[in-house]
Design an enzyme around this catalytic site. Structure first.
Site, mmCIF file in Angstrom:
data_model
loop_
_atom_site.group_PDB
_atom_site.id
_atom_site.type_symbol
_atom_site.label_atom_id
_atom_site.label_comp_id
_atom_site.label_asym_id
_atom_site.label_seq_id
_atom_site.Cartn_x
_atom_site.Cartn_y
_atom_site.Cartn_z
ATOM 1 N N LYS A 88 0.798 -1.235 0.000
ATOM 2 C CA LYS A 88 0.000 0.000 0.000
ATOM 3 C C LYS A 88 0.832 1.287 0.000
ATOM 4 C CE LYS A 88 -3.450 -1.138 -0.475
ATOM 5 N NZ LYS A 88 -3.836 -1.839 -1.741
ATOM 6 N N HIS A 101 7.422 -7.233 -2.101
ATOM 7 C CA HIS A 101 7.143 -6.620 -0.796
ATOM 8 C C HIS A 101 8.130 -7.164 0.242
ATOM 9 C CE1 HIS A 101 3.523 -4.726 -2.129
ATOM 10 N NE2 HIS A 101 2.754 -5.782 -2.129
ATOM 11 N N SER A 133 -4.822 2.713 4.226
ATOM 12 C CA SER A 133 -5.017 2.062 2.932
ATOM 13 C C SER A 133 -5.107 0.541 3.117
ATOM 14 C CB SER A 133 -3.848 2.447 2.006
ATOM 15 O OG SER A 133 -4.003 1.881 0.744
HETATM 16 P P1 A3P Z 1 -5.243 4.504 -1.080
HETATM 17 O O1 A3P Z 1 -5.850 3.263 -0.523
HETATM 18 O O2 A3P Z 1 -4.766 5.431 -0.006
HETATM 19 O O3 A3P Z 1 -6.086 5.190 -2.083
HETATM 20 P P2 A3P Z 1 -0.192 -0.460 -3.579
HETATM 21 O O4 A3P Z 1 -0.188 -0.357 -5.056
HETATM 22 O O5 A3P Z 1 1.172 -0.458 -2.964
HETATM 23 O O6 A3P Z 1 -1.051 -1.582 -3.097
HETATM 24 O O7 A3P Z 1 -0.823 0.875 -3.015
HETATM 25 C C1 A3P Z 1 -2.182 1.174 -3.215
HETATM 26 C C2 A3P Z 1 -2.370 2.622 -2.852
HETATM 27 O O8 A3P Z 1 -1.753 3.439 -3.867
HETATM 28 C C3 A3P Z 1 -3.842 3.000 -2.799
HETATM 29 O O9 A3P Z 1 -3.906 4.080 -1.856
HETATM 30 C C4 A3P Z 1 -4.046 3.478 -4.234
HETATM 31 O O10 A3P Z 1 -5.180 4.291 -4.389
HETATM 32 C C5 A3P Z 1 -2.754 4.244 -4.460
HETATM 33 N N1 A3P Z 1 -2.432 4.435 -5.882
HETATM 34 C C6 A3P Z 1 -2.437 3.503 -6.867
HETATM 35 N N2 A3P Z 1 -2.129 4.066 -8.057
HETATM 36 C C7 A3P Z 1 -1.908 5.371 -7.811
HETATM 37 C C8 A3P Z 1 -1.565 6.491 -8.633
HETATM 38 N N3 A3P Z 1 -1.399 6.372 -9.943
HETATM 39 N N4 A3P Z 1 -1.440 7.702 -8.038
HETATM 40 C C9 A3P Z 1 -1.601 7.842 -6.707
HETATM 41 N N5 A3P Z 1 -1.942 6.818 -5.877
HETATM 42 C C10 A3P Z 1 -2.088 5.600 -6.417
#
Ligand code: A3P
Length: 286
Positions: free
Chosen positions: A47, A102, A132
């Site tokens: 996340k 991860h 998140s």
């Molecule tokens: P939120 O739950 O705070 O919205 P990961 O990819 O490591 O699992 O992280 C997911 C988080 O990154 C989520 O955060 C998601 O919305 C955010 N995220 C994914 N793509 C993104 C982008 N292009 N720009 C900003 N945030 C992004």
């Protein structure tokens, strides 16, 4: 290997979802994986922007052409090295391989450090990571649901948290901050200056993209574009793993949402533990 609950397993003290990991896959990643000099590895605590970097890397290596990100699923394009399909996805893949992990540094492929391969490690404000991950846990079948956010914060701060927990994960990786083959990025800085960060990534990887290609990378990796892209928004995951009634993978994509979730007491407790565990470390999440 220990199966410590219906959903989690333990590997040398590290807990992780049992549905996509097993002892064989973790041993493969750690001990057997042969890193190539031109591998590029996307390292994150869950996340923290994993999917975003997957998208950026795919676009950088296609010189801004959106074809790969619109035709191939993100987890096939930039697969996780520790998950059970890694061997079959990575062994015969032509170079350069784009890979995700991860893993905390102590279980990262040992062979990486003997090569010229590069890695990008993205760090996000742990309070936003916690929020998140909480929402994610309500959506996915492979995480245990805590009764409420209060319980989730306690779990996130404990040594039971996934992938050795945010603190150990981040501290371990930051010990390598002077390694020229590892680029450290911050999720908050990427939000503030997406283009500047794409340029930084290209420079680090020795990829010479012209302005139009850089613009295309930025456009196609924006939150909006990714939320609408079925190859990157996890809508292709079967319902028995992702409960799409609970929300979307691309939830808010902002910094500071923790302020809408933490009570003053939770914030105080989180800050206390942060100060204690991160006292020698200087990270700015503003
Ligand atoms: P939120 O739950 O705070 O919205 P990961 O990819 O490591 O699992 O992280 C997911 C988080 O990154 C989520 O955060 C998601 O919305 C955010 N995220 C994914 N793509 C993104 C982008 N292009 N720009 C900003 N945030 C992004």
């Amino acid at each position: 290997m220990l199966t410590i609950s219906r959903k989690y397993m333990e590997f040398n003290g590290m807990r992780l979802p049992a549905v996509i990991h097993n002892e064989e896959s973790l041993t493969y990643a750690w001990k057997e994986f042969q890193t190539r000099d031109d591998d590029v590895i996307n390292i994150t605590y869950p996340k923290s922007g994993t999917t975003w970097i997957q998208e950026i890397l795919s676009l950088v290596y296609s010189n801004g052409d959106p074809t790969p990100v619109t035709t191939e699923l993100s987890w096939d394009r930039v697969p996780w090295i520790e998950q059970h399909q890694a061997r079959s996805k990575l062994e015969n893949r032509p170079s350069p391989r784009l890979i995700t992990t991860h893993l905390p540094v102590q279980f990262f492929p040992e062979s990486f450090f003997k090569t010229n391969a590069k890695a990008i490690c993205t760090i996000r404000n742990p309070k936003d990571v916690c929020v998140s991950l909480y929402h994610f846990s309500l959506m996915v079948e492979f995480m245990e649901i805590r009764e409420n956010f209060q319980e989730f914060v306690k779990y996130f701060l404990s040594n039971e948290a996934l992938f050795c927990g945010w603190f150990e994960h981040v501290k371990g990786w930051l010990k390598h901050k002077d390694n020229p083959n590892i680029l450290f990025l911050s999720y908050e800085d990427m939000l503030k200056d997406p283009r500047g960060n794409v340029v930084k990534i290209c420079k680090f990887l020795g990829k010479d993209l012209d302005d139009a290609a850089i613009d295309s990378v930025v456009t196609h990796s924006s939150f909006k574009a990714m939320k609408e892209n079925p190859m990157s928004n996890y809508s292709a995951v079967p319902d028995y793993l992702f409960n799409k009634q609970q929300g979307t993978f691309h939830r808010k994509g902002v910094s500071g949402d923790w302020k809408n979730h933490f009570t003053p007491e939770q914030e105080e407790e989180f800050n206390r533990i942060y100060q204690e565990l991160m006292k020698d470390i200087n990270l700015d999440f503003s």
